[in-house]
Design an enzyme around this catalytic site. Structure first.
Site, PDB file in Angstrom:
ATOM      1  N   ASP A  69       5.210  26.946   2.110  1.00 38.15           N
ATOM      2  CA  ASP A  69       4.506  25.552   2.012  1.00 38.15           C
ATOM      3  C   ASP A  69       4.602  24.796   3.614  1.00 38.15           C
ATOM      4  O   ASP A  69       5.530  25.288   4.272  1.00 38.15           O
ATOM      5  CB  ASP A  69       5.193  24.801   0.862  1.00 38.15           C
ATOM      6  N   GLU A 137       9.104  24.215  -0.491  1.00 37.20           N
ATOM      7  CA  GLU A 137      10.466  23.856   0.012  1.00 37.20           C
ATOM      8  C   GLU A 137      10.471  22.401   0.608  1.00 37.20           C
ATOM      9  O   GLU A 137      11.445  21.662   0.977  1.00 37.20           O
ATOM     10  CB  GLU A 137      10.860  24.829   1.319  1.00 37.20           C
TER      11      GLU A 137
END
Lengths: 364, 364
Positions: A69, A137
């Site tokens: 991400d 994350e």
């Protein structure tokens, strides 16, 4: 997506697949398809986290991990290859060397590219390897793909050491700082703004919260010769009901980054002290990790980077591995100072250097 | 909804029909249906604004007007009749007299109840009357039903005087203050919050904006013996990109309430001075109205309230009528200090007193 050709090209392809936290599905699909083509990998998936393991009966197992991400875009959605001497898209400054510009190029699709290329290229590594490409994350640790994996399939996280390919200038960054987010809330009395003397403006009370933030002097802490540097910042502010109403509630969200020698509990206590007199609600708190370079398991990797080791300022999942008893370091392409900035990029040289280091280490 | 029975009951029925700004359709429908039953009224509609006119050939015409919308709810959506000595729902304090509690009871469904009862009861008033029940008074003046009516059907606003039934303790409140909303914006440099020294936090810069708001000393201005009281308040604050990013933009929305002797242009200049060094964007600015009680047309109404006249602090559409050359005052049930508060109510005594004043004046 073709991971077999070139690390620079693969980084650009990865940037061009949008994957803001929570929206990693398309990218996870693409990564999974690449990994499924390799007969030497056992591939599994949990949500938008993809795991690929070799099972060669090696004496030790290493984790090679990276998150899929990114933070939200800032006009930098598309990957652009910029040659040395050409202007950067966001501010026109000239590139000092060839680089890939775009959201996530630095944090951390360059690292994902190196890991993905290792997974599909190294059929016969010297260690058994668990490659992990995970989701979320950049948001609450409860949503982090590693949190979910540890809760649901801890056996997939068994390993002797772990390398996270978070941006660290293709050198080892050791340990990591803790991170705490808290909501600092003010109260007031709602009233019509035409008769403001009858109310008590909760937004105005935020002035004292911001004053304390502006006056705050973060400390620096030296551990094992590495200097960690703390920080306390507002990352969000909100309040307001209507254009003619004094609001009775307002809030600042702060993010405290603290040295690895401070525990999560100590960090929470410190926030309560700094914002004494206000309501302080901790919404996320993940302790750091001490450098932990004394283990033999990482010695070979340290030698490969000529012993160059720096402190890690950002919280990374190194802390999660450390808490599980797995020595871990950050080693990835990209300047961590560029992470989350509009001008995020990764140099082609660091991509190639990191790839060479990792391939040499894994191939043996 | 039955407007023919009792003003207290009608106020409660009006409160129980939700009508937050922009969502007035259901209430406007109900009001229109009541008015359509009266043969002496010519009813028209524009959006959620309902107009009902008598056409009796009287020497003069008066406007009797009230807005249908309310600010957003605050746990006070339902009308409750509270008897003297009973506790108020929001804070348990005891009611000093019988009252209707609930969103809009004060601002201004009590006034709407008086106007609606006059419209359906007074078949033969001494003036021709234009009753106006309009939308979106609590939001941007561009959406205000009177703005739209003035632009599309100015002929419906022709009149000699106007009475707005905004809450004014059932006495005349004269003139009104101006209101300006502006966005005060700060800029910074985006960065990862783990390396905050590489960024520049736009939220932290709001500290100086809030300091100026907290230090600001609003003036009081006496005009025609009436003391107007200014105010400068934050009504909104926003900023933030993600929990680990220093934002490069942040904003405070302020609302400046200024004396009727200050022009809209002067008010905008003053805001630019107060927030010098910041980007100031005026998003809404409506000048006030001088008291204007010297006109004969309002003399009879002033006599009916025994000459009791107070200054109006809130901006009301009195300013709009004043700008069109129509002398106008506020005269409605309810304590204006309760408008937009969680504890909003209107006393039964004021509902009846205001109704008596208006019926006496209109009936002649």
């Amino acid at each position: 997506m073709n991971p077999t050709r070139d690390v620079v090209q693969l980084t650009m392809e990865l940037v061009d697949v949008a994957s803001v936290s929570g929206d990693e599905r398309i990218l996870a699909d693409a990564v999974e398809i690449c990994l499924q083509t390799c007969a030497w990998l056992e591939v599994s998936r949990l949500g938008n986290t993809v795991i690929a393991r070799t099972n060669l009966g090696r004496a030790s197992r290493v984790i090679v991990a990276g998150h899929l991400d990114t933070v939200p875009a800032a006009g930098n959605e598309s990957a652009t290859l910029i040659q040395a001497g050409q202007p950067l898209p966001h501010d026109g400054s000239l590139a000092e060397e060839d680089l890939v510009f775009g959201l996530g190029a630095c944090d951390m699709k360059g690292g994902v590219a190196v890991a993905l290329r290792a997974a599909v290229s190294l059929e016969n590594p010297q260690f058994d390897v668990t490659y992990i490409f995970y989701e979320c994350e950049e948001v609450d640790s409860a949503r982090n793909g590693l949190t979910i994996l540890a809760a649901r399939h801890p056996e997939l996280l068994a390993a002797d050491v772990a390398v996270l390919l978070e941006p660290s200038n293709a050198q080892i960054e050791a340990g990591c700082q803790g991170t705490l987010r808290a909501h600092i809330r003010t109260k007031g009395v709602r009233s019509h703004s035409a008769r403001s003397w009858l109310g008590d403006n909760a937004i105005h009370h935020l002035g004292e919260v911001l004053r304390r933030l502006n006056d705050y002097e973060p400390v620096r802490v030296v551990i094992d010769g590495l200097e960690y540097r703390e920080g306390l910042n507002a990352v969000g502010i909100s309040g307001g009901i209507a254009g003619n109403v004094l609001p009775d509630e307002a809030m600042v969200e702060v993010n405290y980054r603290y040295a690895p020698s401070t525990s999560a509990e100590q960090a929470a206590t410190h926030m309560a002290e700094v914002f004494e007199g206000f309501e302080v609600v901790v919404v996320d708190n993940a302790g750091g990790a001490l450098p932990g370079l004394t283990q033999d398991a990482l010695a070979e990797l340290v030698r490969l980077v000529d012993g160059q080791v720096a402190p890690k300022f950002g919280w990374t999942d190194v802390a999660r591995f450390a808490a599980m008893g797995i020595p871990a370091v950050n080693l990835g392409p990209g300047d961590p100072g560029l992470a989350h900035s509009r001008g995020e990029f990764v140099t082609c040289a660091q991509l190639r250097k990191c790839e060479a280091t990792m391939f040499t280490w894994l191939a043996g």
